[in-house]
Design a protein around this motif. Structure first.
Motif, PDB file in Angstrom:
ATOM      1  N   SER A 164       0.826  -1.200   0.000  1.00  0.00           N
ATOM      2  CA  SER A 164       0.000   0.000   0.000  1.00  0.00           C
ATOM      3  C   SER A 164       0.864   1.255   0.000  1.00  0.00           C
ATOM      4  CB  SER A 164      -0.928  -0.002   1.224  1.00  0.00           C
ATOM      5  OG  SER A 164      -0.164  -0.107   2.397  1.00  0.00           O
ATOM      6  N   ASN A 165       2.137   1.096  -0.260  1.00  0.00           N
ATOM      7  CA  ASN A 165       3.080   2.206  -0.238  1.00  0.00           C
ATOM      8  C   ASN A 165       3.777   2.290  -1.589  1.00  0.00           C
ATOM      9  OD1 ASN A 165       4.498   4.319   0.797  1.00  0.00           O
ATOM     10  ND2 ASN A 165       5.835   3.103   2.100  1.00  0.00           N
ATOM     11  N   LYS A 166       2.995   2.432  -2.638  1.00  0.00           N
ATOM     12  CA  LYS A 166       3.535   2.476  -3.998  1.00  0.00           C
ATOM     13  C   LYS A 166       4.523   3.622  -4.153  1.00  0.00           C
ATOM     14  CE  LYS A 166       0.471  -0.532  -5.754  1.00  0.00           C
ATOM     15  NZ  LYS A 166       0.703  -1.857  -5.419  1.00  0.00           N
ATOM     16  N   GLY A 167       5.555   3.393  -4.934  1.00  0.00           N
ATOM     17  CA  GLY A 167       6.539   4.424  -5.177  1.00  0.00           C
ATOM     18  C   GLY A 167       7.660   4.422  -4.169  1.00  0.00           C
ATOM     19  N   SER A 168       7.533   3.661  -3.123  1.00  0.00           N
ATOM     20  CA  SER A 168       8.575   3.576  -2.095  1.00  0.00           C
ATOM     21  C   SER A 168       9.563   2.500  -2.498  1.00  0.00           C
ATOM     22  CB  SER A 168       7.932   3.225  -0.754  1.00  0.00           C
ATOM     23  OG  SER A 168       8.927   2.916   0.188  1.00  0.00           O
ATOM     24  N   SER A 169      10.790   2.591  -1.975  1.00  0.00           N
ATOM     25  CA  SER A 169      11.782   1.573  -2.273  1.00  0.00           C
ATOM     26  C   SER A 169      11.533   0.311  -1.457  1.00  0.00           C
ATOM     27  CB  SER A 169      13.187   2.110  -1.986  1.00  0.00           C
ATOM     28  OG  SER A 169      13.294   2.451  -0.623  1.00  0.00           O
ATOM     29  N   CYS A 201      16.751  -5.830   9.543  1.00  0.00           N
ATOM     30  CA  CYS A 201      16.598  -6.126   8.109  1.00  0.00           C
ATOM     31  C   CYS A 201      15.299  -5.569   7.538  1.00  0.00           C
ATOM     32  CB  CYS A 201      16.652  -7.633   7.874  1.00  0.00           C
ATOM     33  SG  CYS A 201      18.269  -8.362   8.177  1.00  0.00           S
ATOM     34  N   LEU A 202      14.316  -5.345   8.398  1.00  0.00           N
ATOM     35  CA  LEU A 202      13.014  -4.865   7.940  1.00  0.00           C
ATOM     36  C   LEU A 202      12.842  -3.359   8.019  1.00  0.00           C
ATOM     37  CD1 LEU A 202      10.678  -7.593   9.470  1.00  0.00           C
ATOM     38  CD2 LEU A 202      11.397  -7.347   7.095  1.00  0.00           C
ATOM     39  N   LYS A 203      13.912  -2.634   8.291  1.00  0.00           N
ATOM     40  CA  LYS A 203      13.822  -1.170   8.344  1.00  0.00           C
ATOM     41  C   LYS A 203      13.276  -0.649   7.023  1.00  0.00           C
ATOM     42  CE  LYS A 203      15.830  -0.343  12.345  1.00  0.00           C
ATOM     43  NZ  LYS A 203      15.224   0.344  13.442  1.00  0.00           N
ATOM     44  N   THR A 204      12.427   0.366   7.106  1.00  0.00           N
ATOM     45  CA  THR A 204      11.825   0.899   5.882  1.00  0.00           C
ATOM     46  C   THR A 204      12.830   1.644   5.016  1.00  0.00           C
ATOM     47  OG1 THR A 204      11.054   2.808   7.149  1.00  0.00           O
ATOM     48  CG2 THR A 204       9.478   1.038   6.795  1.00  0.00           C
ATOM     49  N   ASN A 205      13.820   2.262   5.642  1.00  0.00           N
ATOM     50  CA  ASN A 205      14.852   2.966   4.883  1.00  0.00           C
ATOM     51  C   ASN A 205      15.971   1.967   4.548  1.00  0.00           C
ATOM     52  OD1 ASN A 205      16.973   4.497   3.927  1.00  0.00           O
ATOM     53  ND2 ASN A 205      16.783   6.072   5.489  1.00  0.00           N
ATOM     54  N   ASP A 216      19.289   2.035   6.325  1.00  0.00           N
ATOM     55  CA  ASP A 216      19.343   1.612   7.726  1.00  0.00           C
ATOM     56  C   ASP A 216      19.448   0.089   7.880  1.00  0.00           C
ATOM     57  OD1 ASP A 216      19.133   4.243   8.542  1.00  0.00           O
ATOM     58  OD2 ASP A 216      16.949   4.162   8.756  1.00  0.00           O
ATOM     59  N   ARG A 217      19.320  -0.642   6.775  1.00  0.00           N
ATOM     60  CA  ARG A 217      19.376  -2.107   6.815  1.00  0.00           C
ATOM     61  C   ARG A 217      20.827  -2.579   6.730  1.00  0.00           C
ATOM     62  NH1 ARG A 217      15.283  -2.506   1.904  1.00  0.00           N
ATOM     63  NH2 ARG A 217      13.548  -1.423   2.889  1.00  0.00           N
ATOM     64  N   PRO A 218      21.131  -3.709   7.381  1.00  0.00           N
ATOM     65  CA  PRO A 218      22.496  -4.241   7.268  1.00  0.00           C
ATOM     66  C   PRO A 218      22.730  -4.822   5.871  1.00  0.00           C
ATOM     67  CG  PRO A 218      21.111  -5.773   8.474  1.00  0.00           C
ATOM     68  CD  PRO A 218      20.278  -4.532   8.228  1.00  0.00           C
ATOM     69  N   ILE A 219      23.982  -4.791   5.442  1.00  0.00           N
ATOM     70  CA  ILE A 219      24.307  -5.428   4.171  1.00  0.00           C
ATOM     71  C   ILE A 219      24.442  -6.930   4.414  1.00  0.00           C
ATOM     72  CG2 ILE A 219      25.382  -3.359   3.193  1.00  0.00           C
ATOM     73  CD1 ILE A 219      28.102  -4.572   3.861  1.00  0.00           C
ATOM     74  N   MET A 220      24.419  -7.710   3.365  1.00  0.00           N
ATOM     75  CA  MET A 220      24.380  -9.163   3.513  1.00  0.00           C
ATOM     76  C   MET A 220      25.589  -9.725   4.263  1.00  0.00           C
ATOM     77  SD  MET A 220      21.474 -10.088   2.655  1.00  0.00           S
ATOM     78  CE  MET A 220      21.727 -11.826   2.860  1.00  0.00           C
ATOM     79  N   THR A 221      26.750  -9.125   4.094  1.00  0.00           N
ATOM     80  CA  THR A 221      27.907  -9.635   4.842  1.00  0.00           C
ATOM     81  C   THR A 221      27.722  -9.410   6.344  1.00  0.00           C
ATOM     82  OG1 THR A 221      29.102  -7.569   4.413  1.00  0.00           O
ATOM     83  CG2 THR A 221      29.564  -9.430   2.950  1.00  0.00           C
TER      84      THR A 221
END
Length: 75
Positions: free
Chosen positions: A4-9, A51-55, A58-63
């Motif tokens: 429901s948040n179209k246009g968001s990353s 990992c679920l941060k909206t920005n 702010d999320r960790p990278i896979m490593t």
């Protein structure tokens, strides 16, 4: 859940993230949370929350995720 948040990353909005987190917590409490693995489960939940941060910044990278999982496994 529909996006429901179209246009968001992000494919989920804040409310949907909370709903997913609550669903995850309920599942853990009902199925896998034992006294002997409680610390691992709690740390895993914290990692999932990061990992679920909206920005995306702010999320960790896979490593970082892989390193965190190795640490959690060793607890």
């Amino acid at each position: 859940m529909e996006n429901s948040n179209k246009g968001s990353s992000s494919s989920y909005n804040e409310l949907e993230f909370r709903q997913l987190a609550n669903l995850f917590k309920t599942y853990l409490e009902a199925n896998v949370l034992e006294e002997e693995n409680k610390k691992q489960v709690v740390e895993c939940a914290k990692l999932i929350e990061r990992c679920l941060k909206t920005n995306p910044d702010d999320r960790p990278i896979m490593t970082e995720v892989a390193q965190s999982l190795r640490l959690i496994k060793s607890l």
